[in-house]
Design a protein around this motif. Structure first.
Motif, PDB file in Angstrom:
ATOM      1  N   VAL A   1       0.859  -1.182   0.000  1.00  0.00           N
ATOM      2  CA  VAL A   1       0.000   0.000   0.000  1.00  0.00           C
ATOM      3  C   VAL A   1       0.900   1.237   0.000  1.00  0.00           C
ATOM      4  O   VAL A   1       2.118   1.139   0.137  1.00  0.00           O
ATOM      5  N   PHE A   2       0.283   2.408  -0.117  1.00  0.00           N
ATOM      6  CA  PHE A   2       1.051   3.622  -0.359  1.00  0.00           C
ATOM      7  C   PHE A   2       0.632   4.744   0.588  1.00  0.00           C
ATOM      8  O   PHE A   2      -0.463   4.733   1.153  1.00  0.00           O
ATOM      9  N   CYS A   3       1.535   5.697   0.736  1.00  0.00           N
ATOM     10  CA  CYS A   3       1.255   6.861   1.573  1.00  0.00           C
ATOM     11  C   CYS A   3       1.852   8.101   0.916  1.00  0.00           C
ATOM     12  O   CYS A   3       2.546   8.015  -0.096  1.00  0.00           O
ATOM     13  N   SER A   4       1.553   9.261   1.505  1.00  0.00           N
ATOM     14  CA  SER A   4       2.207  10.527   1.147  1.00  0.00           C
ATOM     15  C   SER A   4       1.866  11.028  -0.248  1.00  0.00           C
ATOM     16  O   SER A   4       2.653  11.740  -0.866  1.00  0.00           O
ATOM     17  N   ARG A   5       0.677  10.693  -0.745  1.00  0.00           N
ATOM     18  CA  ARG A   5       0.277  11.236  -2.029  1.00  0.00           C
ATOM     19  C   ARG A   5       0.154  12.752  -1.916  1.00  0.00           C
ATOM     20  O   ARG A   5      -0.288  13.281  -0.899  1.00  0.00           O
ATOM     21  N   SER A   6       0.519  13.468  -2.969  1.00  0.00           N
ATOM     22  CA  SER A   6       0.400  14.926  -2.978  1.00  0.00           C
ATOM     23  C   SER A   6       0.090  15.376  -4.401  1.00  0.00           C
ATOM     24  O   SER A   6      -0.016  14.561  -5.319  1.00  0.00           O
ATOM     25  N   GLY A   7      -0.050  16.698  -4.577  1.00  0.00           N
ATOM     26  CA  GLY A   7      -0.283  17.222  -5.916  1.00  0.00           C
ATOM     27  C   GLY A   7      -1.744  17.225  -6.307  1.00  0.00           C
ATOM     28  O   GLY A   7      -2.646  16.964  -5.508  1.00  0.00           O
ATOM     29  N   SER A   8      -1.974  17.522  -7.575  1.00  0.00           N
ATOM     30  CA  SER A   8      -3.329  17.649  -8.100  1.00  0.00           C
ATOM     31  C   SER A   8      -4.091  16.335  -7.981  1.00  0.00           C
ATOM     32  O   SER A   8      -3.560  15.271  -8.320  1.00  0.00           O
ATOM     33  N   PRO A   9      -5.349  16.384  -7.525  1.00  0.00           N
ATOM     34  CA  PRO A   9      -6.146  15.152  -7.433  1.00  0.00           C
ATOM     35  C   PRO A   9      -6.451  14.543  -8.800  1.00  0.00           C
ATOM     36  O   PRO A   9      -6.820  13.371  -8.885  1.00  0.00           O
ATOM     37  N   GLU A  10      -6.293  15.343  -9.867  1.00  0.00           N
ATOM     38  CA  GLU A  10      -6.550  14.825 -11.211  1.00  0.00           C
ATOM     39  C   GLU A  10      -5.396  13.964 -11.724  1.00  0.00           C
ATOM     40  O   GLU A  10      -5.555  13.222 -12.694  1.00  0.00           O
TER      41      GLU A  10
END
Length: 376
Positions: free
Chosen positions: A237-246
């Motif tokens: 699994v993953f963490c720390s997503r950032s930036g535009s939701p698109e």
């Protein structure tokens, strides 16, 4: 004791991301991180709340100081006299300042880098090589000729792999102490790494197994090594997503997955920060704060396994990788061990191609030896 040789390199540089030390550092640090992207300061202040919650101090610098000390002790133990330096991308001590100072004081010009990212993608490998090229070019304008190489990505080096194996085993033991015997119907093992944009993932697949696949190969090896000691289903699994939701990033997010597992009857999880070598901000906030709170809200028993940190097996493996890279530059035969099917990347030279893991723009990068630069 026979001295082991890091010729032709004059110094080893521990290269890392860097982080703020106090509240006043947070905004300028984030300005460094996002330079050229046009992100307004008020948005950066919002992002900085993670740091302000810890007094403005990222744990990464203290962790790198400990790793620096551990590397120096291991060098001394093996009789290696090559100096070990420390330079960052985004905060003091900056790479360019560190190298400039050493070159002026000693005349040394060849540097071997050990960075704090184990896997292959733009952010975890190529961007560091761009940093080396930038420092080389800046110092060339000042009349200082320097060159850089780096050790291979070490996610599947035995030093990193066996240290991770121990972290997982201790995490499982911790869960057993909390819940009793492990039940595959009630408990789950979640390996976590930093999410990256899907475009970056695809770029990492051009000349390597790819960022995600490298994690999956290591997970499979760990499960095989643990055997009956690891009866649980394991997933990445993953963490720390950032930036535009698109913009599509690698999923699932750990918090979303915890909700799904709880709804399906899971009662406890071991979370392994497989993508991180130490407990820096993504671990302390995203896992120890945010994901831990999600688990608490869902009624899940939550165990976070350790990172490899300054585990002696990991540190010894980094020194082995430095010796391996030095021998390759001397043209000597090298045994480059790896625990996964991908094996050591670029086993002939240890070097990445100049077109590996490209970002949005193709910037100058290392390796600095043209004879080793193009291995497509």
């Amino acid at each position: 004791m026979e001295t082991q040789n890091l010729t032709p390199f004059d110094a080893v540089v521990l290269m890392s991301f860097g982080g703020p030390e106090k509240n006043e550092d947070v905004l300028p640090f984030l300005q460094n991180v996002t330079a050229g992207r046009g992100i307004p300061d008020d948005r950066l202040v919002e992002v900085g709340e993670h740091y302000y919650g810890f007094g403005g101090k990222s744990p990464i610098n203290d962790q790198n100081r400990r790793l620096l000390d551990a590397l120096r002790r291991e060098f001394e133990r093996r009789g290696i006299t090559t100096p070990v330096l420390w330079g960052n991308r985004n905060w003091d001590p900056y790479l360019t300042d560190t190298v400039r100072d050493f070159a002026k004081r000693t005349g040394g010009s060849r540097f071997l880098a050990i960075d704090t990212s184990a896997y292959s993608c733009y952010s975890s490998c190529r961007q560091y090589r761009e940093d080396f090229a930038n420092t080389r070019n800046v110092l060339a304008q000042e009349g200082l000729a320097v060159s850089f190489e780096k050790v291979r990505q070490y996610y599947n080096h035995p030093g990193f792999a066996y240290a991770e194996l121990d972290c997982v085993h201790r995490g499982l033991t911790n869960l057993i102490q909390k819940v009793g015997p492990l039940d595959p119907q009630k408990h789950r093992l979640l390996y976590v790494t930093h999410s990256i944009p899907l475009s970056m993932q695809q770029a990492s697949e051009r000349q390597t197994a790819g960022y995600r696949e490298q994690h999956l190969q290591l997970i499979k090896w760990i499960d095989q090594e643990l055997g009956e000691k690891q009866p649980l289903s394991a997933e990445l699994v993953f963490c720390s997503r950032s930036g535009s939701p698109e913009t599509p990033w690698l999923e699932p997010d750990i918090n979303d997955r915890l909700e799904e597992l709880a709804a399906a009857g899971t009662e406890g999880v071991v979370v392994v920060p497989l993508g991180f070598v130490s407990d820096h901000m993504e671990v302390k906030y995203d896992l120890d704060t945010e994901a831990a709170q999600t688990a608490k809200d869902l009624g899940l028993v939550y165990v976070r396994a350790a990172t490899v940190g300054v585990d002696p097996v990991f540190v010894s493996g980094l020194v082995d990788a430095a010796l391996e890279r030095s021998a390759q530059h001397r043209g000597e035969p090298v045994d480059a061990p790896a625990v996964t099917p991908e094996g050591p990347l670029s086993p002939g030279s240890g070097s990445c191609s100049t077109t590996c893991c490209l970002g949005r723009q193709q910037k100058p990068t290392t390796p600095s030896w043209d004879s080793l630069a193009d291995i497509d």
